[in-house]
Design a protein around this motif. Structure first.
Motif, PDB file in Angstrom:
ATOM      1  N   TYR A  44      14.564 -30.921  -2.668  1.00  0.00           N
ATOM      2  CA  TYR A  44      13.973 -31.758  -0.992  1.00  0.00           C
ATOM      3  C   TYR A  44      12.103 -31.619  -0.832  1.00  0.00           C
ATOM      4  O   TYR A  44      11.551 -32.446  -0.202  1.00  0.00           O
ATOM      5  N   GLU A 146      19.544 -39.910  -2.901  1.00  0.00           N
ATOM      6  CA  GLU A 146      19.863 -40.853  -3.605  1.00  0.00           C
ATOM      7  C   GLU A 146      18.817 -41.310  -4.548  1.00  0.00           C
ATOM      8  O   GLU A 146      18.810 -41.318  -5.982  1.00  0.00           O
ATOM      9  N   ASP A 147      17.510 -40.059  -4.581  1.00  0.00           N
ATOM     10  CA  ASP A 147      15.925 -40.364  -5.496  1.00  0.00           C
ATOM     11  C   ASP A 147      16.920 -38.716  -6.408  1.00  0.00           C
ATOM     12  O   ASP A 147      15.814 -38.320  -7.294  1.00  0.00           O
ATOM     13  N   ASN A 148      17.876 -38.177  -6.325  1.00  0.00           N
ATOM     14  CA  ASN A 148      17.701 -37.090  -6.864  1.00  0.00           C
ATOM     15  C   ASN A 148      18.483 -37.602  -8.356  1.00  0.00           C
ATOM     16  O   ASN A 148      20.158 -36.750  -8.618  1.00  0.00           O
ATOM     17  N   ALA A 149      17.560 -37.806  -9.146  1.00  0.00           N
ATOM     18  CA  ALA A 149      18.618 -38.460 -10.649  1.00  0.00           C
ATOM     19  C   ALA A 149      19.057 -36.909 -11.189  1.00  0.00           C
ATOM     20  O   ALA A 149      20.133 -37.195 -11.998  1.00  0.00           O
ATOM     21  N   ARG A 166      26.672 -45.521   0.530  1.00  0.00           N
ATOM     22  CA  ARG A 166      25.413 -44.402   0.554  1.00  0.00           C
ATOM     23  C   ARG A 166      25.249 -44.027   2.316  1.00  0.00           C
ATOM     24  O   ARG A 166      25.786 -44.993   3.149  1.00  0.00           O
ATOM     25  N   GLN A 174      14.308 -40.280   5.570  1.00  0.00           N
ATOM     26  CA  GLN A 174      13.825 -40.513   4.281  1.00  0.00           C
ATOM     27  C   GLN A 174      14.292 -40.083   2.688  1.00  0.00           C
ATOM     28  O   GLN A 174      14.098 -40.479   1.469  1.00  0.00           O
ATOM     29  N   LEU A 175      15.933 -39.482   2.737  1.00  0.00           N
ATOM     30  CA  LEU A 175      16.591 -38.981   1.813  1.00  0.00           C
ATOM     31  C   LEU A 175      18.133 -39.394   2.320  1.00  0.00           C
ATOM     32  O   LEU A 175      19.163 -38.000   2.173  1.00  0.00           O
TER      33      LEU A 175
END
Length: 182
Positions: A44, A146-149, A166, A174-175
């Motif tokens: 993060y 969500e942005d941790n592909a 979600r 922001q996470l």
């Protein structure tokens, strides 16, 4: 304690026991707090900054969490299942925890609530071994950024799929997280 694994550690020239998995003791809390905070930093640091998240205050906060989580008789300890991954010297290098879901409308009876592995141990099989020792192949849910592909790909290999849910925690808007289930 589980038998040592013979997976090679990154950079190792020969196969050697890379890690063991066992149930952490209260004495492990300081090391687990550090692994937890370092895990947050890797996952993060693109969205969070400062000592609140990554410095000594964050470690102190995580130490309080792990101390409570590992103290018999507390609700967190009584409802939780915990595993620690140790290197060949017995030093904690990974951790995992599971509790009943805290969702208002749970979709599974168990949640993979915490999973962090020291960055040097990514790709060694330690994270998979922690999850398998914690929840096996049982149905479970988890929340992942969500942005941790990378993490989402890892969980997909374990049979988890995003279910379209979600959430945004007001402590770190922001996470946003998505839920994955199997």
């Amino acid at each position: 304690m589980s038998a040592p694994r013979t997976d090679s550690h990154p950079g190792a020239r020969s196969a050697r026991p890379a890690f063991t998995i066992d149930v952490p003791a209260p004495a492990d809390a300081p090391a687990l707090a550090r692994v937890h905070v370092r895990g947050w930093e890797v996952a993060y640091s693109h969205a969070l900054t400062g000592e609140e998240w990554f410095g000594e205050p964050a470690i102190a906060r995580r130490l309080a969490h792990w101390t409570t989580w590992l103290t018999p008789g507390t609700p967190e300890a009584d409802e939780g299942v915990f595993r620690v991954g140790r290197d060949a010297d017995g030093t904690p290098v990974g951790l995992a925890a599971s509790w009943p879901p805290r969702d208002a409308e749970p979709v599974r009876e168990r949640e993979l609530s915490v999973l962090y592995v020291e960055q040097a141990w990514h790709g060694t099989g330690l994270a998979r071994a922690l999850v398998e020792s914690l929840i096996g192949q049982e149905p479970a849910s988890l929340w992942v950024a969500e942005d941790n592909a990378r993490a989402q790909r890892f969980y997909a290999k374990l049979g988890f799929v995003a279910d379209g849910t979600r959430q945004v925690d007001p402590r770190w808007p922001q996470l946003p997280d998505i839920r994955m289930v199997r």
